[in-house]
Design an enzyme around this catalytic site. Structure first.
Site, mmCIF file in Angstrom:
data_model
loop_
_atom_site.group_PDB
_atom_site.id
_atom_site.type_symbol
_atom_site.label_atom_id
_atom_site.label_comp_id
_atom_site.label_asym_id
_atom_site.label_seq_id
_atom_site.Cartn_x
_atom_site.Cartn_y
_atom_site.Cartn_z
ATOM 1 N N CYS A 26 28.841 37.719 44.129
ATOM 2 C CA CYS A 26 27.428 37.796 44.477
ATOM 3 C C CYS A 26 27.296 37.198 45.874
ATOM 4 C CB CYS A 26 26.565 37.094 43.439
ATOM 5 S SG CYS A 26 27.061 35.396 43.096
ATOM 6 N N HIS A 547 57.045 36.877 32.224
ATOM 7 C CA HIS A 547 56.184 38.051 32.321
ATOM 8 C C HIS A 547 57.040 39.299 32.127
ATOM 9 C CE1 HIS A 547 53.387 40.996 33.972
ATOM 10 N NE2 HIS A 547 52.445 40.082 33.945
#
Length: 631
Positions: A26, A547
């Site tokens: 924003c 990962h």
């Protein structure tokens, strides 16, 4: 400010790109939806240069940057593979959100992209009012009419703008969403809505005006998120290109103007009626409370959810008697308090932050830099702002101040209070502005503030950048491999999060087994729902991320089986995850598996000479490093 470094540091501390479900910004903050935020050390994020603070609300992890947030966002996009043009639907943290939080996040997520256009249109309307007041142009002149068109366009076509942004949020076709909503602002449709009765194949169409509207658009695009998948399922593949869009339009458009549009219009009217009921029933009390506690609402980021109510009120009544009025008192109080801190502070960096924040709040009404950089941080100035906001709210409530244009309240946009009978309203607004600045400045000056914490915060980074560091290295600890396979240098992994070591140092392995085992005794700190990655902490304090593959989060757990959960104690050799490597490869995913020391900032990591790795081979040597500052 080096926002490239700021973006990299933020990315590292929040767990890297793989931990991000979505990110938007924003005016002052990066708004992350994360898969897991339990491992994040908030203090480390707050200590990053360029970060004013963090806020966790409604499943969002918000990093407050200030007025230059767009620069930081652009740098974040450059160093990641996130799509800047696509807002991912934030599904990752639904379990943390109740229905109210999810509603507010939906409103905020859809409204945030269109706010610049609304603010621009609002400021243009302020310019128009000033032109009329100063008699610069006659209202019937072509120049003034064109000025009017510039100011009105963002609001008149707000449904179109909102259709595009909400389509990204709800993951539907942008062009189809715009086409459906375009029906509601089509000139002939608007003309028909003024006729006595309108029917579509005998079904009555409720007359309603959809320009300036928000709720009807959100309802319609939300419904399209169910219509599109349904049509996609029933239409044969050979006909999808032409038949699917046709059916979506034919189903969605009538549904929009027969059912959902009128429901949304009625809901908007109820919002306005509820606002006026509160205002008429409680009178000054409502203005006082909202003016006083507006900073707390802004801190949560939920103030954007007021936008539909403000628009509905201005469209229906011609003015807003409450929300923007309260924001005027709150915004200028933040500016006055920050100005007092800037003048009274003895810490150079705090003075700079305070003056900059005061400028932003006073002129533009943007208060996050003031709150996170000054008033919240120093605490007592925030108390002064709440008191000042409440007192000014009593003044504006007594004189029934109203806002006639939607613009962020500040000194530049004071013209939004031009309107009503005579000049009384704008005079009240000017006096209220002066009161807010003077009261908050005076209260902050005399209440004072404790600068010890600010002094420590602002000198800590200076010491770290100018002092010479001596390192004391403890004995090395070997980290064993959790899987056998071929060694791949981390710098050669085709993912910048790993190759640039944004989340830590380590190695990568191309596995030749279907199981990942615990490389040491420790605890499971993070285990993603997609089961493609796991975080462990050894009893020696070493934190490891394993990962499995690149972009395998997109498999949503398919081909993976988890054998542990977050918080479990594990012994070296315990099976953590099993997976079908052949199926993953056939699905088109790279199976290279990074093994990262995520707290490598606290450790020195050495990589031995490696080639083919067997399970439990020593793949890294990690030693604790103590930094002693000298000079």
């Amino acid at each position: 400010m080096d926002y490239t470094k700021t973006a990299k540091d933020i990315l590292k501390e929040i767990g890297g790109e793989e931990n991000i479900v979505s990110v938007v910004h924003c005016y002052t903050r990066l708004r992350f939806t994360l898969k897991d935020e339990s491992f994040i050390e908030d203090k480390k994020v707050e200590d990053i240069d360029g970060v004013l603070g963090i806020m966790k609300s409604g499943g969002l992890y918000q990093v407050i940057i200030g007025n230059d947030v767009a620069k930081c966002y652009k740098e974040l996009m450059k160093i990641t593979n996130l799509d800047e043009n696509e807002t991912k639907r934030p599904e990752g943290n639904k379990q943390k959100q109740n229905i109210i939080n999810r509603f507010f996040n939906m409103i905020s997520g859809c409204m945030a992209p269109v706010l610049p256009a609304l603010i621009a249109g609002g400021m243009m309307k302020v310019v128009q009012l000033i032109i009329v007041m100063l008699d610069i142009l006659p209202e019937e002149s072509q120049s003034y009419r064109l000025f009017t068109a510039i100011g009105d366009a963002p609001f008149f076509f707000l449904p179109i703008l909102l259709a595009a942004s909400s389509a990204r949020y709800f993951k539907v076709s942008q062009t189809l969403a715009v086409a459906v909503i375009g029906v509601l602002v089509y000139p002939d449709f608007i003309t028909m809505m003024g006729e006595e009765s309108v029917h579509f194949f005998g079904i009555p169409v409720t007359a309603a005006s959809y320009s300036y509207s928000v709720i009807p658009v959100l309802l319609i695009v939300w419904a399209m998120s169910y219509i599109e998948p349904f049509v996609d399922r029933i239409v044969p593949t050979v006909a999808k290109n032409f038949l699917s869009p046709l059916l979506v339009l034919l189903i969605s458009a009538p549904l929009a103007f027969i059912v959902l549009g009128p429901i949304g219009a009625i809901a908007s009217n109820y919002f306005t009626d509820a606002l006026m009921f509160v205002y008429d029933t409680t009178g000054i009390v409502a203005v006082v409370l909202l003016s006083a506690f507006m900073p707390l609402i802004v801190l949560t980021g939920m103030h954007q959810a007021f936008t539909p109510i403000i628009l509905s009120s201005i469209t229906t009544l011609g003015f807003d008697p409450l929300i923007l009025v309260a924001q005027l008192a709150s915004n200028l109080s933040q500016g006055g308090a920050s100005l007092a801190v800037g003048m009274k502070s003895k810490v150079k960096k705090q003075k700079q932050i305070a003056y900059s924040a005061a400028f932003s709040a006073l002129l533009g009404g943007i208060t996050e830099p003031a709150m996170y950089g000054v008033t919240v941080k120093l605490k007592k100035p925030m108390i002064a702002c709440i008191i000042s906001g409440g007192l000014v709210g009593a003044f504006t409530g007594f004189f029934q101040l109203k806002t006639y244009v939607m613009a962020t309240p500040g000194l530049i946009s004071i013209g939004e209070f031009l309107g009503g009978v005579g000049n009384t309203n704008i005079i009240v607004a000017v006096i209220a502005s002066a009161l807010a600045i003077i009261l908050s400045f005076t209260l902050t000056w005399f209440i004072g503030f404790d600068e010890k914490e600010a002094d420590i915060d602002t000198t800590k980074k200076k010491k770290s950048s100018t002092a010479q560091a001596t390192k004391t290295t403890e004995k090395e600890i070997a980290v064993d491999s959790p899987v056998s396979g071929t060694f791949v240098p981390l710098t050669e992994v085709k993912d910048s999060t790993f190759s640039k070591k944004l989340i830590g140092d380590g190695i990568a392995i191309y596995p030749d087994q279907n199981k990942i085992v615990a490389p040491f005794d420790g605890e499971i700190e993070a285990f993603f729902d997609s089961k493609h990655a796991i975080g462990l902490k050894s009893d020696d304090g070493i934190e490891i991320l394993i990962h499995i593959g690149l972009e395998t989060v997109n498999l949503n757990g398919q081909y993976f089986t988890g054998h542990v959960k977050k918080g479990d104690r594990v012994k070296k050799g315990d099976v953590l995850i099993s997976f079908d490597k052949e199926a993953i490869k056939e699905a088109g995913f790279d199976l290279v598996t990074p093994v990262i020391v995520t707290n490598s900032g606290d450790y020195e990591v050495k990589i031995p000479s490696l080639d083919h790795i067997k399970k439990f081979d020593e793949i890294m040597y990690v030693s604790k490093v103590d930094n002693a500052l000298v000079g």
